[in-house]
Design an enzyme around this catalytic site. Structure first.
Site, PDB file in Angstrom:
ATOM      1  N   GLU A   1       0.808  -1.217   0.000  1.00  2.85           N
ATOM      2  CA  GLU A   1       0.000   0.000   0.000  1.00  2.85           C
ATOM      3  C   GLU A   1       0.850   1.281   0.000  1.00  2.85           C
ATOM      4  OE1 GLU A   1      -2.492  -3.342   1.178  1.00  2.85           O
ATOM      5  OE2 GLU A   1      -0.551  -2.609   1.937  1.00  2.85           O
TER       6      GLU A   1
ATOM      7  N   HIS B   1     -11.166  -5.632   8.359  1.00  2.00           N
ATOM      8  CA  HIS B   1     -12.253  -5.487   7.408  1.00  2.00           C
ATOM      9  C   HIS B   1     -13.427  -4.646   7.885  1.00  2.00           C
ATOM     10  CE1 HIS B   1     -10.253  -8.366   4.822  1.00  2.00           C
ATOM     11  NE2 HIS B   1     -10.104  -9.157   5.871  1.00  2.00           N
TER      12      HIS B   1
END
Length: 263
Positions: free
Chosen positions: A76, A145
């Site tokens: 990322e 999540h």
């Protein structure tokens, strides 16, 4: 056709209204942006061949080629760092950080470079960069999540932070974010990806404005993203009990629409 005006790219579109899911509206916004501006590129983990874990980028690589929508390594910080270099050289990257908590390895890049380069260079270097982040709970996931990390971004000077609650806003706000000359954190509520509504592609969003989702006179509920439908449900229940509840969808966490909320 795309024209440039005051360093903000404006797409001159013909109106087309249809009913679609939020996921489809985001996909359409990305496709229309790629088609209208050769400097727009979309990339991130699994966004190419797979079409994204939520299928938001489905079909974009097949339609526009691997130079316009492509996969990246699982890194990322590298994704955002690459986007910074592209934006510094006149491109308009749109990156996807696959899940809310997955964005944290890129946080240093976002805070130290994405948010600050405009001020650091006194406006000489702009960051026309969009970072898409699926966020929020409601999907039964844990740990990586179901984060709601929007406060980190909303309290970082130099970042615009928005979150849609309807397919219409998903389309028009993403187009506005891509057209912006400055960096936008675009938070996509996972819980609402498959909700449906009308989308008019001629509607132009103004980032920084709230929306009165429901009029009311007794009390005001202020919400954004996936909390907007919940607030509207609460207003329905209140109405059945004789109470009038207003619901405001702030849409933009930063800048914040003080005028609408205060009124």
């Amino acid at each position: 056709m795309t024209i440039a005006h005051d360093d903000v790219r404006v797409d001159m579109r013909v109106a087309a209204v249809s009913t679609m899911s939020m996921a489809a509206a985001l996909n359409l916004a990305l496709a229309d942006a790629i088609e209208s501006d050769p400097e727009v590129v979309v990339f991130g983990e699994d966004v190419g061949a797979l079409g994204g874990v939520f299928r938001i980028t489905d079909g974009l690589t097949a339609r526009f080629g691997e130079d316009r929508c492509f996969d990246t390594p699982l890194a990322e910080s590298g994704i955002v760092g690459t986007a910074v270099g592209m934006a510094m050289n006149g491109m308009r990257p749109v990156v996807e950080l696959q899940f809310d908590a997955f964005a944290l390895p890129a946080f240093e890049q976002i805070v130290s470079h994405v948010a600050k380069l405009g001020n650091r260079t006194r406006g000489a270097v702009r960051m026309p960069l969009v970072i898409r982040i699926p966020f929020g709970g409601g999907i039964g996931g844990v740990e990586h999540h179901c984060d709601s990390s929007e406060a980190y971004y909303a309290h970082t000077p130099g970042l615009t932070v928005v979150s849609p609650s309807t397919p219409q806003d998903a389309y028009s706000m993403l187009r506005a974010a891509i057209a912006s000359p400055d960096p936008v954190i675009f938070l996509e509520p996972k819980k609402l990806y498959w909700t449906k509504g009308e989308v008019d592609t001629s509607v132009v969003a103004e980032i920084g404005t709230a929306r009165v989702a429901r009029d009311g006179t007794d009390v005001t509920l202020i919400a954004y993203g996936a909390s907007v439908p919940l607030a509207l449900e609460a207003a329905d229940v209140a109405a059945s009990e004789g109470r009038s509840v207003q619901v405001i969808d702030i849409r933009s966490l930063s800048p914040f629409d003080d005028e609408t909320v205060t009124a």
